[in-house]
Design an enzyme around this catalytic site. Structure first.
Site, PDB file in Angstrom:
ATOM      1  N   ASN A 233       0.850  -1.198   0.000  1.00  0.00           N
ATOM      2  CA  ASN A 233       0.000   0.000   0.000  1.00  0.00           C
ATOM      3  C   ASN A 233       0.887   1.251   0.000  1.00  0.00           C
ATOM      4  OD1 ASN A 233       0.628   0.711   2.858  1.00  0.00           O
ATOM      5  ND2 ASN A 233      -0.345  -1.271   3.201  1.00  0.00           N
ATOM      6  N   LYS A 362     -14.273   0.531  15.451  1.00  0.00           N
ATOM      7  CA  LYS A 362     -12.933  -0.084  15.508  1.00  0.00           C
ATOM      8  C   LYS A 362     -12.394  -0.065  16.936  1.00  0.00           C
ATOM      9  CE  LYS A 362     -11.198   0.200  11.512  1.00  0.00           C
ATOM     10  NZ  LYS A 362     -10.692   0.817  10.291  1.00  0.00           N
TER      11      LYS A 362
HETATM   12  N1  CTP Z   1      -3.853  -3.281  12.151  1.00  0.00           N
HETATM   13  C1  CTP Z   1      -3.013  -4.245  12.669  1.00  0.00           C
HETATM   14  N2  CTP Z   1      -2.931  -5.482  12.084  1.00  0.00           N
HETATM   15  C2  CTP Z   1      -3.659  -5.771  11.010  1.00  0.00           C
HETATM   16  C3  CTP Z   1      -4.521  -4.799  10.466  1.00  0.00           C
HETATM   17  C4  CTP Z   1      -4.579  -3.562  11.064  1.00  0.00           C
HETATM   18  O1  CTP Z   1      -2.328  -3.985  13.661  1.00  0.00           O
HETATM   19  N3  CTP Z   1      -3.561  -6.965  10.452  1.00  0.00           N
HETATM   20  C5  CTP Z   1      -3.957  -1.979  12.822  1.00  0.00           C
HETATM   21  C6  CTP Z   1      -3.393  -0.800  12.053  1.00  0.00           C
HETATM   22  O2  CTP Z   1      -2.034  -0.554  12.393  1.00  0.00           O
HETATM   23  C7  CTP Z   1      -4.300   0.334  12.508  1.00  0.00           C
HETATM   24  C8  CTP Z   1      -5.646  -0.331  12.687  1.00  0.00           C
HETATM   25  O3  CTP Z   1      -5.340  -1.692  12.961  1.00  0.00           O
HETATM   26  O4  CTP Z   1      -3.897   0.860  13.763  1.00  0.00           O
HETATM   27  C9  CTP Z   1      -6.462  -0.214  11.455  1.00  0.00           C
HETATM   28  O5  CTP Z   1      -7.528  -1.070  11.551  1.00  0.00           O
HETATM   29  P1  CTP Z   1      -8.023  -1.981  10.314  1.00  0.00           P
HETATM   30  O6  CTP Z   1      -9.097  -2.840  10.844  1.00  0.00           O
HETATM   31  O7  CTP Z   1      -6.976  -2.668   9.610  1.00  0.00           O
HETATM   32  O8  CTP Z   1      -8.511  -0.882   9.365  1.00  0.00           O
HETATM   33  P2  CTP Z   1      -8.941  -1.174   7.928  1.00  0.00           P
HETATM   34  O9  CTP Z   1      -7.978  -1.995   7.154  1.00  0.00           O
HETATM   35  O10 CTP Z   1      -9.262   0.149   7.381  1.00  0.00           O
HETATM   36  O11 CTP Z   1     -10.169  -2.100   8.238  1.00  0.00           O
HETATM   37  P3  CTP Z   1     -11.587  -2.099   7.570  1.00  0.00           P
HETATM   38  O12 CTP Z   1     -11.313  -2.339   6.147  1.00  0.00           O
HETATM   39  O13 CTP Z   1     -12.244  -3.217   8.281  1.00  0.00           O
HETATM   40  O14 CTP Z   1     -12.145  -0.745   7.893  1.00  0.00           O
END
Ligand code: CTP
Length: 423
Positions: A233, A362
């Protein structure tokens, strides 16, 4: 030798008067300060102001008859532990970046072997000019440290980035660099004579995170498709590193688990590589027991290829290719589950719509104490910028943070963490 020697370079901007306060704070912290002003700087503040508060000679240029030293820029540059420029104009930055040495300060920079720290201040348009940004990038590549300007109302009555960082913060960062050194070694405890400026500040309580060990995930993860390709990303790591730098400057022990980033980690923080979500997970779990604060600033891939190929995948005339993805471990949720008494857990929520609602969901789902909610569709917020706009949400309420530098936002996040600690 118990004192650090700082060469304070003052260039010609309206913020030049703030350099006087920087000098005073450095002196109070036990540093010897030698001042060098550009001619333009003297139009904003008199050399006499510095002279009255300093036993040393204030240099305006090499050829000043009042200067007793015939090769002043060499002597000046060889007898300092840090060259600190406050404020730095676009012009002095351009000269440094291009090796122009047509006055005392630019000659001193060229002759200097000590670390250099620059605190710029200028109008927003000048700051954002590609030429200025190019010069800054060049200087960063050359190893120069920056105290990024912050956003606010400028002398020209416009609002934007370009305001000199708070003088306390500049001094803190300068002292921190002196203590830690450019190699990132040292912790302020080994200063000869035990009169470390950082320790003094710590005792005075200015280093308000001195008792914390902050563990931070930074950057984007890379999930291998085959040995050549990966899914990733746009994360640059700027926000996470800003939190790391701010926490370091406030006295915390800082450990970063870094994925792929486009910027360098700040000096003085421990960096562990965790390129894939799995590697980042393992790195975090190994460090977690000793951490008191966890900040999940990384953009961790939510899914990774279920079966990464061991050899490069060939096209073989196929028009389509289907990848099966499987969920990665959620680092933040797992940290929250394993949390010990007193550990504070902070997450980020980057959203494009219904930002606050999604961020609050979240927060509940992942068991967070604080969530930094971003609307990444707003200009100046999100990936790969130096600025951000966010709302900090805790169970006690919300704090709206308007457009500001990521470094400034990092301090606001840390302020909120401290409030949670005190509560
Ligand atoms: N995060 C993490 N480990 C993952 C995914 C996310 O530690 N495997 C952490 C990121 O560092 C951030 C937060 O979780 O602090 C973001 O949440 P996340 O659920 O990943 O957000 P999105 O990807 O935007 O999820 P969604 O698509 O469900 O909104």
């Amino acid at each position: 030798m118990n004192k650090y020697r700082v060469g304070l370079g003052v260039s010609g901007g309206i913020a030049a008067y703030k350099a006087v306060e920087v000098m005073r704070l450095l002196q109070k912290s036990g540093c010897d300060v030698n001042v060098a002003m550009t001619r333009h700087a003297t139009e904003f503040v008199q050399p006499l102001t510095f002279k009255a508060l300093n036993e040393g000679h204030v240099i305006v240029d090499d050829y000043d008859p009042a200067n007793p030293d015939p090769i002043a820029h060499i002597n000046f540059s060889q007898n300092i532990d840090l060259l600190l420029i406050v404020p730095a104009t676009a012009n002095i930055i351009a000269k440094f970046a291009n090796g122009v040495a047509d006055d005392f300060l630019s000659s001193t920079y060229l002759a200097c072997t000590a670390p250099v720290m620059i605190a710029p201040a200028m109008n927003t348009t000048m700051w954002e000019q590609p030429a200025t940004q190019r010069n800054i990038e060049q200087l960063k590549t050359d190893g120069v440290h920056f105290v990024e300007p912050v956003s606010g109302e400028l002398a020209c009555k416009t609002v934007g980035t370009g305001k000199l960082e708070d003088v306390d913060n500049i001094v803190r960062q300068a002292l921190s660099l002196l203590e830690i050194g450019t190699d990132g070694k040292g912790n302020g405890e080994n200063h000869p004579g035990g009169e470390s400026p950082l320790l003094l500040l710590r005792k005075e309580g200015s280093l308000d995170l001195a008792r914390e060990h902050v563990l931070i995930t930074v950057g984007g993860t890379r999930e291998a498709i085959d040995p050549v390709r990966f899914i990733s990303n746009h994360s640059s790591g700027k926000m996470g590193f800003a939190v790391a730098e701010a926490a370091r400057d406030r006295g915390a022990e800082v450990t970063v688990v870094a994925g792929a980033t486009t910027v360098e980690a700040p000096a003085g923080v421990k960096v562990i590589k965790g390129i894939s979500a799995r590697e980042m997970f393992d790195g975090v779990m190994a460090e977690l027991p000793s951490a008191t604060v966890f900040v999940g600033a990384a953009a961790v891939a939510d899914y990774a290829p279920a079966n990464a190929a061991n050899a490069k995948i060939k096209k073989e005339d196929k028009d389509t290719l289907t990848l099966e993805l499987k969920k990665t471990p959620d680092i933040l949720s797992e940290v929250s589950k394993r949390r010990k008494d007193g550990q504070i857990v902070v997450g980020f929520a980057a959203e494009t719509n219904d930002v606050i609602t999604y961020a609050k969901i979240k927060m509940g789902k992942k068991g967070l104490d604080l969530v930094v909610a971003n609307d990444i569709t707003q200009s100046g917020a999100g990936f790969n910028t130096d600025t951000n706009i966010a709302t900090l949400i805790t169970k006690n309420g919300q704090v709206e943070l308007p457009l500001m530098s990521k470094r400034e936002m990092a301090d606001k996040i840390l302020d909120e963490i401290l409030k949670l600690r005190k509560a």
